[in-house]
Design a protein around this motif. Structure first.
Motif, PDB file in Angstrom:
ATOM      1  N   PHE A  58       0.695  -1.384  -0.149  1.00  0.00           N
ATOM      2  CA  PHE A  58      -0.064   0.158  -0.081  1.00  0.00           C
ATOM      3  C   PHE A  58       0.899   1.132  -0.035  1.00  0.00           C
ATOM      4  O   PHE A  58       2.049   1.198   0.576  1.00  0.00           O
ATOM      5  CB  PHE A  58      -0.870  -0.024   1.082  1.00  0.00           C
ATOM      6  CG  PHE A  58      -1.957  -1.086   1.220  1.00  0.00           C
ATOM      7  CD1 PHE A  58      -3.048  -0.962   0.723  1.00  0.00           C
ATOM      8  CD2 PHE A  58      -1.435  -2.235   2.042  1.00  0.00           C
ATOM      9  CE1 PHE A  58      -4.084  -2.105   0.860  1.00  0.00           C
ATOM     10  CE2 PHE A  58      -2.354  -3.464   1.960  1.00  0.00           C
ATOM     11  CZ  PHE A  58      -3.609  -3.356   1.260  1.00  0.00           C
ATOM     12  N   VAL A  59       0.476   2.224  -0.702  1.00  0.00           N
ATOM     13  CA  VAL A  59       1.460   3.282  -1.016  1.00  0.00           C
ATOM     14  C   VAL A  59       0.595   4.721  -0.909  1.00  0.00           C
ATOM     15  O   VAL A  59      -0.305   4.698  -1.528  1.00  0.00           O
ATOM     16  CB  VAL A  59       2.194   3.284  -2.280  1.00  0.00           C
ATOM     17  CG1 VAL A  59       3.000   4.654  -2.524  1.00  0.00           C
ATOM     18  CG2 VAL A  59       2.947   2.121  -2.574  1.00  0.00           C
ATOM     19  N   GLU A  64      -3.233  12.831  -6.419  1.00  0.00           N
ATOM     20  CA  GLU A  64      -3.664  12.161  -7.626  1.00  0.00           C
ATOM     21  C   GLU A  64      -2.610  12.043  -8.622  1.00  0.00           C
ATOM     22  O   GLU A  64      -2.369  10.877  -9.277  1.00  0.00           O
ATOM     23  CB  GLU A  64      -4.787  12.283  -8.007  1.00  0.00           C
ATOM     24  CG  GLU A  64      -5.434  11.239  -8.961  1.00  0.00           C
ATOM     25  CD  GLU A  64      -7.192  11.692  -9.359  1.00  0.00           C
ATOM     26  OE1 GLU A  64      -7.337  11.060 -10.427  1.00  0.00           O
ATOM     27  OE2 GLU A  64      -7.724  12.305  -8.584  1.00  0.00           O
ATOM     28  N   GLN A  65      -2.213  12.891  -8.977  1.00  0.00           N
ATOM     29  CA  GLN A  65      -1.069  13.296  -9.881  1.00  0.00           C
ATOM     30  C   GLN A  65       0.090  12.283  -9.869  1.00  0.00           C
ATOM     31  O   GLN A  65       0.603  11.474 -10.760  1.00  0.00           O
ATOM     32  CB  GLN A  65      -0.787  14.518 -10.483  1.00  0.00           C
ATOM     33  CG  GLN A  65       0.140  14.670 -11.665  1.00  0.00           C
ATOM     34  CD  GLN A  65      -0.352  14.012 -12.842  1.00  0.00           C
ATOM     35  OE1 GLN A  65      -1.574  14.267 -13.220  1.00  0.00           O
ATOM     36  NE2 GLN A  65       0.295  13.457 -13.742  1.00  0.00           N
ATOM     37  N   ALA A  71       2.159   4.969 -10.973  1.00  0.00           N
ATOM     38  CA  ALA A  71       1.362   3.696 -11.460  1.00  0.00           C
ATOM     39  C   ALA A  71       1.388   3.599 -12.772  1.00  0.00           C
ATOM     40  O   ALA A  71       0.799   2.196 -13.370  1.00  0.00           O
ATOM     41  CB  ALA A  71      -0.185   3.879 -10.988  1.00  0.00           C
ATOM     42  N   ARG A  72       2.268   4.135 -13.643  1.00  0.00           N
ATOM     43  CA  ARG A  72       2.190   3.802 -15.130  1.00  0.00           C
ATOM     44  C   ARG A  72       2.941   2.435 -15.069  1.00  0.00           C
ATOM     45  O   ARG A  72       4.117   2.314 -14.436  1.00  0.00           O
ATOM     46  CB  ARG A  72       2.944   4.853 -15.683  1.00  0.00           C
ATOM     47  CG  ARG A  72       2.435   6.069 -15.901  1.00  0.00           C
ATOM     48  CD  ARG A  72       3.121   7.139 -16.980  1.00  0.00           C
ATOM     49  NE  ARG A  72       2.384   8.306 -17.125  1.00  0.00           N
ATOM     50  CZ  ARG A  72       2.857   9.322 -17.093  1.00  0.00           C
ATOM     51  NH1 ARG A  72       4.293   9.652 -17.147  1.00  0.00           N
ATOM     52  NH2 ARG A  72       2.122  10.457 -17.424  1.00  0.00           N
ATOM     53  N   GLU A  80       0.893   1.559 -19.940  1.00  0.00           N
ATOM     54  CA  GLU A  80      -0.784   1.568 -19.685  1.00  0.00           C
ATOM     55  C   GLU A  80      -0.780   2.758 -18.428  1.00  0.00           C
ATOM     56  O   GLU A  80      -0.146   2.843 -17.654  1.00  0.00           O
ATOM     57  CB  GLU A  80      -1.070   0.274 -19.101  1.00  0.00           C
ATOM     58  CG  GLU A  80      -2.727   0.251 -18.687  1.00  0.00           C
ATOM     59  CD  GLU A  80      -3.616   0.214 -19.658  1.00  0.00           C
ATOM     60  OE1 GLU A  80      -4.471   0.433 -19.524  1.00  0.00           O
ATOM     61  OE2 GLU A  80      -3.208  -0.300 -20.946  1.00  0.00           O
ATOM     62  N   GLU A  81      -1.965   3.260 -18.649  1.00  0.00           N
ATOM     63  CA  GLU A  81      -2.294   4.092 -17.696  1.00  0.00           C
ATOM     64  C   GLU A  81      -3.885   4.138 -17.323  1.00  0.00           C
ATOM     65  O   GLU A  81      -4.556   5.396 -17.513  1.00  0.00           O
ATOM     66  CB  GLU A  81      -1.987   5.903 -18.188  1.00  0.00           C
ATOM     67  CG  GLU A  81      -1.564   6.966 -17.109  1.00  0.00           C
ATOM     68  CD  GLU A  81      -1.022   7.930 -17.817  1.00  0.00           C
ATOM     69  OE1 GLU A  81      -1.576   8.919 -17.321  1.00  0.00           O
ATOM     70  OE2 GLU A  81      -0.026   8.088 -18.690  1.00  0.00           O
ATOM     71  N   GLY A  82      -4.190   2.978 -16.813  1.00  0.00           N
ATOM     72  CA  GLY A  82      -5.616   3.095 -16.766  1.00  0.00           C
ATOM     73  C   GLY A  82      -6.143   3.600 -15.388  1.00  0.00           C
ATOM     74  O   GLY A  82      -5.283   3.830 -14.640  1.00  0.00           O
ATOM     75  N   THR A  83      -7.432   3.359 -15.631  1.00  0.00           N
ATOM     76  CA  THR A  83      -7.954   4.176 -14.490  1.00  0.00           C
ATOM     77  C   THR A  83      -8.842   3.340 -13.606  1.00  0.00           C
ATOM     78  O   THR A  83      -9.979   2.749 -14.218  1.00  0.00           O
ATOM     79  CB  THR A  83      -8.981   5.461 -14.806  1.00  0.00           C
ATOM     80  OG1 THR A  83     -10.077   4.842 -15.764  1.00  0.00           O
ATOM     81  CG2 THR A  83      -8.327   6.679 -15.190  1.00  0.00           C
TER      82      THR A  83
END
Length: 137
Positions: A58-59, A64-65, A71-72, A80-83
């Motif tokens: 857990f980080v 959010e940015q 998370a890329r 991938e840069e999924g939401t």
């Protein structure tokens, strides 16, 4: 009358004692690494998952940015840069396998990211409330 020499340990005893202590200390200090290696070997040879082979991290990020930047990841040769949205489901451990089966049917991903972590500790009042809400059928 006893000779004073007879009370002394036999020659080489001190060396054996020190080596034994060093061996035990080395084993204790290397246990986490040896355990991880043995789990990896077992999984590799048997093709089965062994509990404890993987970890969840857990980080917390300040915004959010920054979380998006971290998370890329690469997926099928592209960045991938999924939401994704995390869904936290609390259930009895005895019901986890049924929940997994349901997720395989209901989830749109070919391989959904579904795993469980057993609760080790918790507030007694919360756990009682949880128990009351999940009475066995």
């Amino acid at each position: 009358m006893e000779r004073p020499e007879s009370r002394c340990p036999p020659p080489g005893f001190l060396r054996l004692f020190v080596l034994t202590c060093l061996l035990i200390l080395t084993a204790v200090l290397m246990f986490p690494m040896l355990r991880t290696f043995s789990l990896w070997l077992h999984s590799s040879f048997t093709g089965r998952y062994v509990s404890g082979s993987y970890s969840i991290v857990f980080v917390n990020c300040p915004n959010e940015q920054i979380a998006r930047d971290i998370a890329r990841y690469f997926w099928k040769g592209e960045i991938e840069e999924g939401t994704e949205v995390s869904l936290l489901i609390k259930t009895k451990t005895s019901k986890v396998s049924r929940l997994f089966a349901y997720m395989r049917l209901a989830h749109p991903f070919e391989i959904p990211e579904v795993f469980s972590i057993p609760m080790d500790q918790g507030d007694a009042r919360y756990l009682k409330w949880l128990e009351e809400g999940m009475k066995e059928n």
